[in-house]
Scaffold this motif. Structure first.
Motif, mmCIF file in Angstrom:
data_model
loop_
_atom_site.group_PDB
_atom_site.id
_atom_site.type_symbol
_atom_site.label_atom_id
_atom_site.label_comp_id
_atom_site.label_asym_id
_atom_site.label_seq_id
_atom_site.Cartn_x
_atom_site.Cartn_y
_atom_site.Cartn_z
ATOM 1 N N ARG A 1 0.805 -1.301 0.088
ATOM 2 C CA ARG A 1 -0.010 -0.060 0.106
ATOM 3 C C ARG A 1 0.844 1.316 0.241
ATOM 4 O O ARG A 1 0.408 2.176 -0.749
ATOM 5 C CB ARG A 1 -0.919 0.101 1.157
ATOM 6 N N LYS A 2 1.915 1.184 0.483
ATOM 7 C CA LYS A 2 3.078 2.435 0.653
ATOM 8 C C LYS A 2 3.630 2.539 -0.856
ATOM 9 O O LYS A 2 3.585 3.959 -1.096
ATOM 10 C CB LYS A 2 4.249 2.256 1.683
ATOM 11 N N TYR B 1 -2.027 -1.826 -9.390
ATOM 12 C CA TYR B 1 -1.229 -3.220 -8.958
ATOM 13 C C TYR B 1 -1.297 -4.239 -9.857
ATOM 14 O O TYR B 1 -2.334 -4.463 -10.414
ATOM 15 C CB TYR B 1 -1.690 -3.580 -7.461
ATOM 16 N N ILE C 1 -5.377 -4.597 -0.127
ATOM 17 C CA ILE C 1 -4.269 -3.600 -0.622
ATOM 18 C C ILE C 1 -4.828 -2.711 -1.747
ATOM 19 O O ILE C 1 -4.504 -1.450 -1.419
ATOM 20 C CB ILE C 1 -3.058 -4.772 -1.497
ATOM 21 N N THR C 2 -5.465 -2.916 -2.588
ATOM 22 C CA THR C 2 -6.229 -1.914 -3.203
ATOM 23 C C THR C 2 -7.481 -1.627 -3.091
ATOM 24 O O THR C 2 -8.404 -2.761 -2.714
ATOM 25 C CB THR C 2 -6.362 -2.368 -4.893
ATOM 26 N N ASP C 3 -8.069 -0.488 -2.699
ATOM 27 C CA ASP C 3 -9.437 -0.236 -2.498
ATOM 28 C C ASP C 3 -10.184 -0.311 -3.515
ATOM 29 O O ASP C 3 -11.539 0.271 -3.439
ATOM 30 C CB ASP C 3 -9.394 1.241 -1.767
#
Length: 349
Positions: A135-136, A141, A183-185
């Motif tokens: 996420r940083k 992705y 990880i991805t919203d």
């Protein structure tokens, strides 16, 4: 507060959860449920033993039902337990259809019962670190993930029994699709699936090798591969790799790891962080960073951590709304992949 728990199913996961209740202050096992009368695992012989879940519910009136049975019983057992006043811990997948999963969640909301789904990786410090590092870096992705298992003997027998109702990409895929979604919203928008039947030991309509692809509305894409059986290769059986415009994060496994070892399924060994920054001369600025995960908890310790979370969810009235919706979403994606395998067409979500 002591939570009285009825444990249904004593296979690999059920045994580990039962031992967590057995060893943790704050839990009291009031009964064990198995399909047959075979001896229960060592250390649990003193508890009342039932072979019928409804009978066990009525006889024990538990505060918590721990459901670790085969997937096709999950929804009905969970609803029955909540209707009789119990909170529920349920192993993944939540159900075998989206409609049943939604029925279970609706029952939990209507009766104000806690429903925790067994996403063990959510309680694993190494996987939590992997998600945070990805996420940083920021999206979009590319997720590359698999968990193939070369199985024989009792492990192959268990896999064949699972495949009477559930394909490998559904049973195992919900874990790793859940990681992608953490990880991805972004919103998943399309799923594609492929499957191959590599053995005559399963039904003609079932497949023991499956591969799914999921597309998200931020441009992220992911694939997950799962296969079970004596013919499955040990080569690259465990891939957990996330790429982004700014670099990548990967789990690096020990070369001697075996796919049949359940410790391997949660073990990380090391996390490799690669940064894509280039100098004016076009060379990498940063060396890859290797994070040692030495000392991470083993499988049974993770089950204990999971049941500590269940205890806290009940005693501290933790809001599980997002947890339940995430469980439905990961199942929806994996079942869409299963539909795609069977129809040969992509499924729009």
């Amino acid at each position: 507060m002591t939570i009285r728990v009825l444990v249904a199913g004593l296979g690999n996961m059920g045994r580990a959860h039962a031992m967590a209740y057995h060893n943790r202050p704050g839990y009291e096992i009031v009964g064990l449920v198995t399909r047959g009368i075979a001896p229960v695992p060592a250390g649990l012989e003193s508890y009342p033993h039932f072979t019928d879940f409804a009978e066990a519910l009525a006889a024990t009136s538990p505060d918590l039902a721990s459901i670790n049975t085969y997937s096709d019983t999950h929804a009905d057992y969970a609803v029955a337990a909540m209707e009789q006043g119990a909170h529920v811990f349920i192993e993944k997948p939540l159900a075998t259809t989206v409609a049943d999963a939604e029925r279970v969640v609706e029952t939990a909301k209507r009766l104000n019962k806690k429903l925790v789904v067994g996403y063990i990786l959510r309680h694993h410090p190494s996987w939590m670190r992997l998600i945070a590092e990805a996420r940083k870096l920021g999206g979009p992705y590319v997720f590359r993930m698999n968990l193939n298992q070369q199985s024989a003997g009792r492990f192959w027998q268990t896999h064949k029994t699972l495949m009477e109702t559930t394909s490998p990409i559904v049973d195992c895929g919900v874990h790793y699709v859940d990681v992608m979604c953490q990880i991805t919203d972004a919103k998943p928008v399309q799923v594609r699936g492929m499957g191959v039947r590599l053995t005559d030991d399963i039904a003609p309509e079932m497949y023991n090798y499956g591969h799914l692809q999921v597309l998200f509305d931020d441009g992220s894409v992911g694939w997950y591969e799962a296969a079970w059986g004596p013919m499955i290769s040990e080569t690259a059986f465990f891939v957990k790799d996330i790429m982004t415009p700014k670099g990548s994060v990967s789990i690096v496994m020990d070369e001697g790891a075996k796919s049949s070892d359940h410790e391997t399924h949660t073990k990380t060994d090391r996390i490799r962080i690669h940064r894509a920054d280039l100098s004016g001369a076009g060379e990498f600025i940063h060396e890859d960073e290797m994070l040692s995960m030495e000392g991470e908890p083993g499988h049974d310790a993770l089950c204990a951590a999971e049941q500590a979370y269940v205890h806290r969810a009940i005693t501290e009235d933790v809001d599980l709304s997002r947890h339940m919706q995430d469980a439905i979403q990961s199942l929806r994606i994996c079942l869409a992949a299963d539909e795609s395998v069977r129809t040969g067409k992509p499924v729009d979500l």
